[in-house]
Design an enzyme around this catalytic site. Sequence first.
Site, PDB file in Angstrom:
ATOM      1  N   CYS A 172     -28.171 -10.106   6.047  1.00 40.86           N
ATOM      2  CA  CYS A 172     -28.162  -8.626   6.458  1.00 40.86           C
ATOM      3  C   CYS A 172     -27.735  -7.657   5.379  1.00 40.86           C
ATOM      4  O   CYS A 172     -27.663  -6.375   5.784  1.00 40.86           O
ATOM      5  CB  CYS A 172     -26.933  -8.852   7.662  1.00 40.86           C
ATOM      6  SG  CYS A 172     -27.113 -10.093   8.813  1.00 40.86           S
ATOM      7  N   HIS A 312     -21.284  -1.358   8.849  1.00 38.71           N
ATOM      8  CA  HIS A 312     -21.771  -2.482   9.078  1.00 38.71           C
ATOM      9  C   HIS A 312     -21.423  -2.977  10.670  1.00 38.71           C
ATOM     10  O   HIS A 312     -22.499  -3.549  11.173  1.00 38.71           O
ATOM     11  CB  HIS A 312     -21.479  -3.702   8.151  1.00 38.71           C
ATOM     12  CG  HIS A 312     -22.289  -4.958   8.537  1.00 38.71           C
ATOM     13  ND1 HIS A 312     -23.535  -4.879   8.103  1.00 38.71           N
ATOM     14  CD2 HIS A 312     -22.030  -6.139   8.519  1.00 38.71           C
ATOM     15  CE1 HIS A 312     -24.157  -6.243   8.346  1.00 38.71           C
ATOM     16  NE2 HIS A 312     -23.155  -6.773   8.676  1.00 38.71           N
ATOM     17  N   GLU A 323     -14.060  -4.827   7.139  1.00 40.44           N
ATOM     18  CA  GLU A 323     -14.671  -3.918   6.744  1.00 40.44           C
ATOM     19  C   GLU A 323     -13.586  -2.615   6.848  1.00 40.44           C
ATOM     20  O   GLU A 323     -13.543  -1.768   6.101  1.00 40.44           O
ATOM     21  CB  GLU A 323     -16.021  -3.487   7.710  1.00 40.44           C
ATOM     22  CG  GLU A 323     -16.691  -2.058   7.081  1.00 40.44           C
ATOM     23  CD  GLU A 323     -17.847  -2.137   7.964  1.00 40.44           C
ATOM     24  OE1 GLU A 323     -18.851  -1.270   7.298  1.00 40.44           O
ATOM     25  OE2 GLU A 323     -18.275  -2.573   8.845  1.00 40.44           O
ATOM     26  N   LYS A 344     -24.900  -0.110  15.384  1.00 39.03           N
ATOM     27  CA  LYS A 344     -25.290  -1.330  15.997  1.00 39.03           C
ATOM     28  C   LYS A 344     -25.176  -1.385  17.579  1.00 39.03           C
ATOM     29  O   LYS A 344     -25.842  -2.400  18.255  1.00 39.03           O
ATOM     30  CB  LYS A 344     -24.766  -2.523  15.143  1.00 39.03           C
ATOM     31  CG  LYS A 344     -25.308  -2.655  13.997  1.00 39.03           C
ATOM     32  CD  LYS A 344     -24.847  -4.197  13.103  1.00 39.03           C
ATOM     33  CE  LYS A 344     -25.354  -4.135  11.626  1.00 39.03           C
ATOM     34  NZ  LYS A 344     -24.755  -3.075  10.641  1.00 39.03           N
ATOM     35  N   HIS A 349     -28.177  -5.760  15.999  1.00 44.58           N
ATOM     36  CA  HIS A 349     -28.391  -6.253  14.651  1.00 44.58           C
ATOM     37  C   HIS A 349     -29.649  -6.527  14.242  1.00 44.58           C
ATOM     38  O   HIS A 349     -29.973  -7.628  14.482  1.00 44.58           O
ATOM     39  CB  HIS A 349     -27.199  -7.196  14.543  1.00 44.58           C
ATOM     40  CG  HIS A 349     -26.652  -7.509  13.005  1.00 44.58           C
ATOM     41  ND1 HIS A 349     -27.425  -7.001  12.081  1.00 44.58           N
ATOM     42  CD2 HIS A 349     -25.990  -8.178  12.412  1.00 44.58           C
ATOM     43  CE1 HIS A 349     -26.889  -7.233  10.832  1.00 44.58           C
ATOM     44  NE2 HIS A 349     -25.748  -7.913  11.045  1.00 44.58           N
ATOM     45  N   PHE A 409     -24.421 -12.878   5.695  1.00 45.89           N
ATOM     46  CA  PHE A 409     -24.075 -14.327   5.491  1.00 45.89           C
ATOM     47  C   PHE A 409     -24.383 -14.628   3.988  1.00 45.89           C
ATOM     48  O   PHE A 409     -25.318 -14.257   3.156  1.00 45.89           O
ATOM     49  CB  PHE A 409     -24.974 -15.385   6.316  1.00 45.89           C
ATOM     50  CG  PHE A 409     -24.484 -15.139   7.705  1.00 45.89           C
ATOM     51  CD1 PHE A 409     -23.337 -14.506   8.282  1.00 45.89           C
ATOM     52  CD2 PHE A 409     -25.057 -16.005   8.628  1.00 45.89           C
ATOM     53  CE1 PHE A 409     -22.904 -14.373   9.332  1.00 45.89           C
ATOM     54  CE2 PHE A 409     -24.617 -16.179  10.076  1.00 45.89           C
ATOM     55  CZ  PHE A 409     -23.763 -15.245  10.460  1.00 45.89           C
TER      56      PHE A 409
END
Length: 421
Positions: A172, A312, A323, A344, A349, A409
Amino acid sequence: MTHKVVVTGLGAFSPLGEDVPTTWKNALEGVSGVKTIEEPWVEEYGIPVSFAAQVAIDPTESERLSKVEAKRLDPSGQFALIAAREAWADAGFSGEDADSAEEVDSERTAVAFGTGMGGVWTLLDAWDTLREKGPRRMLPMTVPMLMPNSSAAAISMNLKARAVAQTVVSACASSTEAMEIGVELIRSGKADVVVVGGSEAAIHPMTIAAFAKMQALSTRNDDPTAASRPYDTERDGFVMGEGAAALIIESEEHAKARNARIYAEIAGTGASADAYHITAPDPSALGATRALREALEDGNIDPEQVVHVNAHATSTPVGDIPESLALREVFGEHTKDVAVSATKSMTGHLLGGAGAIEAVFTVLAVHHRKAPCTINLNEQDPQIELNVVTKARDLPDGEIVAVSNSFGFGGHNAVIAVRSV
């Protein structure tokens, strides 16, 4: 000599719209792109999550894609080419008027594009064909369509970008890392113009089932539009999205020489790796903090100049908190004055394409002095002490900076800092 990097063109093909104006309008109005998946495979395979943020229209219905191109591209490549063409035209490199059809040196034009999975639809459809019908029925374009670099190659060939065509696959964080590559190509003098961005088309029964098995997805099948809820105490996972976005970045000298409209400057970039866990973020947010600080230092930006963050913010119980810790660590008391948008909540996403669409939002936020919405935030998690934008909000006058964060990831962290011009 280090060249200043500016944004001159934007393109998007997203769950909120088939182009940038529609996508931006819906982001300001708080429109959700999430809906129930109307495909027979949901029931056929017993897929536990029956909703996603699919692109606003079928890409084959777009006037920017021919039937032949659609047939030879995986959906991820279709999305990418549509977005890149819009960005290219928006930058003034095409048009009916000869004066607006600026020439560009193809050997000084590059592509840096990201994806998380590449041509997953092509790959899995080809496997089904092989099992059910045998090797004679395999499509000859299968390999070119499934390659992760297919999008970058298609854009390069279509726009005659011959400097280099690079692909980043960092989950991502892919498209934000691709933007960092593009910035460095211009700063180093290796290119004048770079098409950057990312694309993803992974709303497939296998990928949804796999993410669901990880317990990463929201399971609000009865209320899809409210499923993506970053920072909310009731968040239960992210919502799969798809689409693409592209930005045309140039050296400031090149842009000014052709009298191009400049949206903003990509002032700084930062990247790091958690080296912690293959899927979970480091709970101490050390990597995210380092990437954010690096982006500010790279752009010679005082943290107090930052007025907006496109976070994010995936809407996972464990992902949103680190975050917020990174933001508070970097901005300190100034955090309360930073308008944070979690887009998002509307787009879902986009995985490898997430950083690209969010970079478009960040550039437009700085250009128009307007922060887009975060929807579905009913009760903010007390562990997340951020100033969240729940209705589109005006940003200050004068020189301002906005930041876009992407984490993936594998522990990938990538950040861009965008400065007004």
